[in-house]
Design an enzyme around this catalytic site. Structure first.
Site, PDB file in Angstrom:
ATOM      1  N   LYS A  27      11.276  74.678  69.608  1.00 45.86           N
ATOM      2  CA  LYS A  27      11.510  73.524  68.713  1.00 45.86           C
ATOM      3  C   LYS A  27      10.748  72.766  67.860  1.00 45.86           C
ATOM      4  O   LYS A  27      11.817  72.260  66.542  1.00 45.86           O
ATOM      5  CB  LYS A  27      11.683  72.503  69.675  1.00 45.86           C
ATOM      6  CG  LYS A  27      12.445  72.969  71.214  1.00 45.86           C
ATOM      7  CD  LYS A  27      12.271  71.739  72.313  1.00 45.86           C
ATOM      8  CE  LYS A  27      13.517  72.109  73.199  1.00 45.86           C
ATOM      9  NZ  LYS A  27      13.488  71.385  74.965  1.00 45.86           N
ATOM     10  N   GLY A  82      16.569  70.374  89.138  1.00 39.75           N
ATOM     11  CA  GLY A  82      16.995  70.760  88.354  1.00 39.75           C
ATOM     12  C   GLY A  82      16.845  70.858  86.448  1.00 39.75           C
ATOM     13  O   GLY A  82      17.742  71.125  85.687  1.00 39.75           O
TER      14      GLY A  82
END
Length: 344
Positions: A227, A209
């Site tokens: 980021k 995931g």
């Protein structure tokens, strides 16, 4: 007792984890702040949209998504408003922007935030796009209107990086930022070093995931570039966009490269860096070899690290160990608490 009303744009994993956290802490918030926190709108692209000024039944909303995948037809306030229409029409004090990231433009999140500010609503964003692409403009608008604009979740989930500098490093000038900020590439490089085939690594990561169906944005360094841009725009007032980051991903790194580096006592990591120079802030994202004894070499799997160098406090490093969705939810929750503090 007055109320703080929230509009949630997005109700994915982070949004639902935030809703669960809010339910868990509702009584404590009421005891400390003397206020109820109500979610009066939830906007999603595929699960339905709810607008209810009396407050949404979060337990039912969570249960519906878990059991049906959509909000039930019996949900009060179920409607077909777009996310921008929800910002315009919902009865709310705070807009929480959690829509999917467009890493190349920051939209439509930027438009959502601008609209919220135009209506004198506070904004919390978990979406890094607006901070990477339009931070200066948005921050100026918020300050001029006396509104809260918080974004702790945009880098390293709920780890207090922005808060650390703002609240505990007063009068420090940040001169350099570096770190490992993309867990997907960190995981891939680590698994390659174990001799696992690339395709097998991607498949396992997707099953666990934390690797996207299309991992290109991570592998090619776009996510890390966004980021580091967000960090530099906030902490160093860089005024840059991800397009100005010298970006190189790990797509060209092979198991042989990793083996050769290991023979030299090195480990390959995708390193983000921003540095203050005579010509402004220069930013880069690229795979580098670090000494096996270096702290960066020990940052494994989904762990992230950021190091902040300042003129007065030297170099500080913050590590987030193997975060799960609760850490992301707490970043949003913590920003909501900051709004409550600001309105005391």
């Amino acid at each position: 007792m007055n109320e703080l009303k929230l509009a949630l744009l997005g109700f994915g994993n982070a949004g639902r984890a935030f809703a669960e956290m809010l339910l868990e802490k509702q009584e404590e918030i009421r005891a400390v702040y003397g206020r109820d926190v109500l979610v009066t709108a939830i906007s999603t692209a595929s699960r339905g949209t709810i607008v209810n000024s009396e407050g949404i039944d979060l337990e039912k909303a969570l249960r519906d998504i878990e059991t049906k995948g959509i909000f039930g037809d019996d949900t009060p306030g179920l409607c077909s408003l777009s996310s921008l229409e929800v910002v315009e029409k919902a009865d709310c004090h705070v807009v929480i922007e959690m829509t999917p990231l467009n890493i190349f433009t920051g939209q439509p999140a930027i438009s959502h935030i601008k609209k919220a500010f135009s209506l004198n609503r506070h904004v919390i964003t978990a979406n890094k796009g607006p901070i990477a692409w339009a931070f200066d403009e948005l921050e100026k608008e918020a300050k001029e209107r006396g509104l809260c604009f918080y974004y702790e979740t945009t880098v390293m989930d709920g780890t207090p990086v922005f808060n650390l500098v703002e609240h505990t490093l007063k009068f420090c000038k940040v001169t350099e930022i570096s770190g490992i900020l993309n867990s997907t590439t960190n995981y891939i490089l680590e698994e390659l070093a174990k001799g696992k085939p690339y395709d097998e690594i991607l498949k396992a990561g997707k099953e666990l995931g934390f690797i996207e169906a299309d991992p290109a944005m991570d592998i090619e360094g776009y996510d890390a570039a966004a980021k580091v841009t967000a960090l530099l725009n906030v902490l160093m007032k860089a005024g840059i966009t991800p397009e100005q980051v010298d970006r190189k991903g790990i797509e060209g790194i092979t198991a042989e490269d990793i083996k050769n580096a290991a023979e030299r006592g090195k480990v390959i990591k995708l390193l983000c860096r921003g540095q203050l120079t005579d010509n402004g802030v220069k930013a880069s994202v690229k795979p580098v070899e670090v000494d096996r004894e270096d702290m960066l070499a020990a940052v494994d799997s989904t762990t992230s690290v950021v190091s902040i160098t300042t003129d007065l406090m030297g170099k500080l490093s913050v590590i987030e160990h193997a975060p799960e969705i609760q850490q992301t939810a707490y970043g949003i929750f913590g920003d909501m608490i900051r709004v409550l503090d600001a309105e005391k």
